[in-house]
Design a protein around this motif. Structure first.
Motif, PDB file in Angstrom:
ATOM      1  N   MET B 301       0.824  -1.203   0.000  1.00 51.46           N
ATOM      2  CA  MET B 301       0.000   0.000   0.000  1.00 51.46           C
ATOM      3  C   MET B 301       0.863   1.260   0.000  1.00 51.46           C
ATOM      4  SD  MET B 301      -3.248   1.089   2.383  1.00 51.46           S
ATOM      5  CE  MET B 301      -4.516   0.177   1.497  1.00 51.46           C
ATOM      6  N   LEU B 302       1.946   1.238   0.764  1.00 51.60           N
ATOM      7  CA  LEU B 302       2.831   2.413   0.775  1.00 51.60           C
ATOM      8  C   LEU B 302       3.404   2.659  -0.628  1.00 51.60           C
ATOM      9  CD1 LEU B 302       4.682   1.866   4.206  1.00 51.60           C
ATOM     10  CD2 LEU B 302       3.042   3.691   3.657  1.00 51.60           C
ATOM     11  N   SER B 303       3.794   1.574  -1.312  1.00 53.15           N
ATOM     12  CA  SER B 303       4.282   1.709  -2.691  1.00 53.15           C
ATOM     13  C   SER B 303       3.177   2.228  -3.600  1.00 53.15           C
ATOM     14  CB  SER B 303       4.751   0.361  -3.243  1.00 53.15           C
ATOM     15  OG  SER B 303       5.792  -0.146  -2.472  1.00 53.15           O
ATOM     16  N   GLY B 304       2.019   1.621  -3.488  1.00 58.47           N
ATOM     17  CA  GLY B 304       0.889   2.020  -4.335  1.00 58.47           C
ATOM     18  C   GLY B 304       0.536   3.487  -4.154  1.00 58.47           C
ATOM     19  N   LEU B 305       0.584   3.950  -2.908  1.00 53.90           N
ATOM     20  CA  LEU B 305       0.265   5.353  -2.643  1.00 53.90           C
ATOM     21  C   LEU B 305       1.371   6.259  -3.194  1.00 53.90           C
ATOM     22  CD1 LEU B 305      -1.127   5.101   1.023  1.00 53.90           C
ATOM     23  CD2 LEU B 305      -2.442   5.313  -1.101  1.00 53.90           C
ATOM     24  N   SER B 306       2.635   5.851  -2.989  1.00 51.55           N
ATOM     25  CA  SER B 306       3.762   6.638  -3.525  1.00 51.55           C
ATOM     26  C   SER B 306       3.639   6.799  -5.028  1.00 51.55           C
ATOM     27  CB  SER B 306       5.091   5.942  -3.226  1.00 51.55           C
ATOM     28  OG  SER B 306       5.361   6.001  -1.856  1.00 51.55           O
ATOM     29  N   GLU B 307       3.278   5.705  -5.669  1.00 52.27           N
ATOM     30  CA  GLU B 307       3.259   5.712  -7.135  1.00 52.27           C
ATOM     31  C   GLU B 307       2.051   6.443  -7.708  1.00 52.27           C
ATOM     32  OE1 GLU B 307       3.572   1.569  -8.219  1.00 52.27           O
ATOM     33  OE2 GLU B 307       5.426   1.417  -7.036  1.00 52.27           O
ATOM     34  N   LYS B 340     -17.070   9.685  -5.684  1.00 53.28           N
ATOM     35  CA  LYS B 340     -16.512   9.726  -7.035  1.00 53.28           C
ATOM     36  C   LYS B 340     -15.638   8.519  -7.367  1.00 53.28           C
ATOM     37  CE  LYS B 340     -16.529  14.764  -7.227  1.00 53.28           C
ATOM     38  NZ  LYS B 340     -15.733  15.931  -6.816  1.00 53.28           N
ATOM     39  N   THR B 341     -15.246   7.745  -6.337  1.00 53.44           N
ATOM     40  CA  THR B 341     -14.369   6.610  -6.648  1.00 53.44           C
ATOM     41  C   THR B 341     -15.158   5.559  -7.409  1.00 53.44           C
ATOM     42  OG1 THR B 341     -14.857   5.429  -4.611  1.00 53.44           O
ATOM     43  CG2 THR B 341     -12.974   6.924  -4.577  1.00 53.44           C
ATOM     44  N   LYS B 342     -14.475   4.855  -8.287  1.00 51.40           N
ATOM     45  CA  LYS B 342     -15.147   3.815  -9.074  1.00 51.40           C
ATOM     46  C   LYS B 342     -15.137   2.476  -8.360  1.00 51.40           C
ATOM     47  CE  LYS B 342     -14.910   5.707 -13.700  1.00 51.40           C
ATOM     48  NZ  LYS B 342     -14.072   6.930 -13.428  1.00 51.40           N
ATOM     49  N   ARG B 343     -13.965   2.100  -7.835  1.00 55.45           N
ATOM     50  CA  ARG B 343     -13.848   0.741  -7.308  1.00 55.45           C
ATOM     51  C   ARG B 343     -13.428   0.683  -5.854  1.00 55.45           C
ATOM     52  NH1 ARG B 343     -10.347  -3.273 -10.232  1.00 55.45           N
ATOM     53  NH2 ARG B 343     -11.463  -4.593  -8.750  1.00 55.45           N
ATOM     54  N   GLU B 376      -4.587  -2.336  -7.168  1.00 52.16           N
ATOM     55  CA  GLU B 376      -5.656  -1.786  -8.025  1.00 52.16           C
ATOM     56  C   GLU B 376      -6.373  -0.634  -7.338  1.00 52.16           C
ATOM     57  OE1 GLU B 376      -6.556  -6.101 -10.161  1.00 52.16           O
ATOM     58  OE2 GLU B 376      -8.213  -4.983  -9.238  1.00 52.16           O
ATOM     59  N   GLY B 377      -6.594  -0.802  -6.036  1.00 53.40           N
ATOM     60  CA  GLY B 377      -7.289   0.244  -5.287  1.00 53.40           C
ATOM     61  C   GLY B 377      -6.502   1.542  -5.256  1.00 53.40           C
ATOM     62  N   CYS B 378      -5.172   1.421  -5.100  1.00 58.30           N
ATOM     63  CA  CYS B 378      -4.345   2.624  -5.050  1.00 58.30           C
ATOM     64  C   CYS B 378      -4.386   3.371  -6.386  1.00 58.30           C
ATOM     65  CB  CYS B 378      -2.904   2.266  -4.682  1.00 58.30           C
ATOM     66  SG  CYS B 378      -2.709   1.863  -2.919  1.00 58.30           S
ATOM     67  N   ILE B 379      -4.419   2.600  -7.482  1.00 59.18           N
ATOM     68  CA  ILE B 379      -4.508   3.247  -8.808  1.00 59.18           C
ATOM     69  C   ILE B 379      -5.831   4.008  -8.922  1.00 59.18           C
ATOM     70  CG2 ILE B 379      -4.731   2.784 -11.301  1.00 59.18           C
ATOM     71  CD1 ILE B 379      -2.825   0.353 -10.823  1.00 59.18           C
TER      72      ILE B 379
END
Lengths: 394, 394
Positions: B301-307, B340-343, B376-379
């Motif tokens: 999650m930390l990576s996903g948020l960073s990216e 507004k979030t899709k997923r 996927e959630g972070c994206i």
């Protein structure tokens, strides 16, 4: 130094404390508790139920689940409720941590400080403890052998602001009395007329040893004012900590919010274990066994009291439940008596009255002890009362 | 017509409702919950524990037991507490229906209406819900990455009447921050100086993925003002509904009385099952497994948020626990974002502030979902925030 407790907190030991403490003493014959007979717990069947359900369930059985509790079990309770005359669906049911939690939740949901609360005189001490936190204005309605006095109730409701009525219709704790069908109807009519919430606390319903089951108070409900509480504690095991609450969806929904901040939910493991037990066992066969065993104990106690209590005493002749209520001649004080008994403990009755605190009553439990203990205890109790009467006469 | 609810009752759906409701939706990736990973529950070991204990115990395992709960389990918790620096005996411990019940009991024991309560800003919503019934006067103390701001706390205590401080020292819900040893000492000194009760809510302590364990706040306790709460919910299973409360005997005794009218006691079946599990399994081996798995998810999650999060956002880098806290640029409103979030679903942060209701924060949970879902959630979350920022710029 510990900061001061809330002013709502009663720092005196409560009667419930005394009750539980007494029940733990091994050196005496205790008529004081309210425990089922441990020899009658269906240990093997319950163990099988837990084992099979956990083995066959996904790991989700160990997860947080819904606040209302496992839905298939709520469906089974809805089906059962129909046999008592109550029509409801799983959405009307919350599974609670024993029926006690139902009383507590309803007290907190409906009561503001000093609100009027009608209780039977005497009544269940755990009900009083739950209401006490809201410093209620109590109105006592005397118990009769067919339930609370409806004339007094009608007058009370006419003359006062009452928010809530608390009643135990079947084999009342502590008197053992059972409310007649006629009074159940009258109660719902009065609750409707004065728009009062009724807690129908019904943990002993299935433990009827004489006569036929009566319809629930809720079966006469006209305006969703009645909330019924039930429990597996007395018919399966108290350690399952599973009761239920049946009420209007609006009430159940609001209680769901409230409960999240209390303890989130019941244990899904326990709820699924009970569900599995009910799937694979006929609980009515088990209850028949309980009825036979408890009726025998009740009869032993009724005989023991007849034979040993002096004629100045009277006592209830229940059709079911866990308790017999003894009335002493007025000058005798049950608390003093408790200090004088040699081998037998009982619950002295004064703390079971919200306000009148009548001192001359005892509550006797017959389910949690053996027939031999009942016989010996009745002799000791009889002697103690006779000696106290003699002392008075001197 | 149902009589009116108590004026204490908040009839709006609470954040806890929303949280539980969201977590039940299968159609989305939920960062909103606070659930452990069900794949990590030790199902077989727990099943064996229940089966063996019930089989080998007398039928008394199904009976009412003490209010404090099964003594050998309390002894094990006392032994464990020593490893955190807390010296206590089984008499200082009550087993509760989850740590949530501990918060509720302490709130009810100490708070009168309008009493001063210090909470971290933000804090656990279940704490707020338990306090809210007493209409407290809240004082917020801002969270920093080493725990609450001690200057603000000192000033708050100097200038106001405060009865109770609520803190989550380890991997705080919702920020993930951990209180430094220095601040733990300062907190106990302040609690002593101003005679304030401190609830040290510590359900995440064992779930540390980086660095070394810190001593409990209670280990610095000077005057028995600190009460520590722990739980098996996050390290074994929430469906065991077993937490514990460690405090002065005077507090524990008073809570025993109170609890009788709430739900009488925890399920002895569950408590003995946990005790059996601990007798025959090394829970630290199990916890090591949890740490490895959850650290991997946290890092994902930390990576996903960073990216994926735009540079205008910041987020916490916890050393353990269940949650990451995201700060949005001030003009963005987390509640609007949620629509507004899709997923992906998350817990918007405004309800986690007692009074300030800051609108630009999200709480993200990483334990209850898979790494793929996290990625996927972070994206999706990143895109949603970027689009919202674009819309603002237009």
């Amino acid at each position: 130094m510990i900061p001061t407790f809330s002013s709502r907190i009663n720092q005196e030991p409560t009667s419930l404390d005394a009750l539980f403490a007494l029940s733990d003493r091994a050196d005496l014959i205790s008529f004081a508790g309210g425990y089922p007979d441990p020899a009658l717990f269906p240990k093997k069947e319950l163990n099988n139920a837990f084992e099979n359900r956990i083995k066959n369930a996904s790991t989700e059985i160990f997860q947080y689940r819904s606040v209302l509790g496992y839905e298939p079990l709520r469906q089974k309770i809805a089906d059962y409720a129909k046999t008592t005359g109550t029509t409801c669906s799983p959405e009307n049911i919350m599974l609670t941590q024993g029926a006690q939690q139902g009383i507590k939740l309803l007290a907190d949901l409906f009561l503001d400080d000093f609100d009027g609360v009608v209780v039977e005189a005497p009544t269940y001490v755990g009900g009083l403890e739950a209401f006490n936190e809201h410093k209620p204005t109590y109105y006592e309605v005397p118990m009769e052998d067919d339930g609370m006095n409806m004339d007094v109730l009608a007058e009370t409701l006419e003359e006062n602001d009452v928010k809530l009525i608390y009643t135990i219709p079947n084999f009342q704790n502590p008197t053992g009395y059972c409310m007649s069908v006629e009074k159940r109807k009258q109660l719902t009519e009065l609750a409707t007329k004065y728009n009062v919430i009724v807690i129908e606390d019904d943990p002993y319903r299935e433990l009827r040893y004489v006569g036929s089951s009566l319809p629930s108070i809720k079966s006469f409900d006209l305006t969703e004012n009645i909330v019924t509480l039930g429990s597996f504690s007395k018919i399966l095991s108290p350690a399952l900590r599973c009761g239920w609450l049946i009420g209007a969806k609006e009430i159940v929904n609001q209680l769901s919010s409230l409960r999240l901040s209390y303890d989130c939910q019941s244990s899904n493991i326990l709820l699924e274990g009970i569900d599995e037990y009910l799937e694979h066992n006929d609980i009515s066969t088990h209850i028949t066994k309980l009825r036979t065993a408890y009726q025998q104990k009740m009869n032993a106690m009724l005989s023991g009291l007849s034979e040993n209590l002096p004629v100045e005493c009277s006592f209830s002749k229940p059709q079911g439940g866990f308790f017999i209520w003894v009335n002493l001649p007025k000058p005798l004080d049950a608390r003093e008596l408790l200090n004088k008994t040699k081998r037998v403990a009982f619950l002295e009755g004064s703390s079971l009255f919200a306000t009148s605190r009548e001192a001359n009553h005892l509550r006797l439990n017959f389910t949690g002890i053996t027939e031999k203990q009942i016989e010996e205890g009745c002799i000791d109790l009889g002697n103690t009362i006779k000696n106290a009467l003699l002392a008075l006469a001197i």
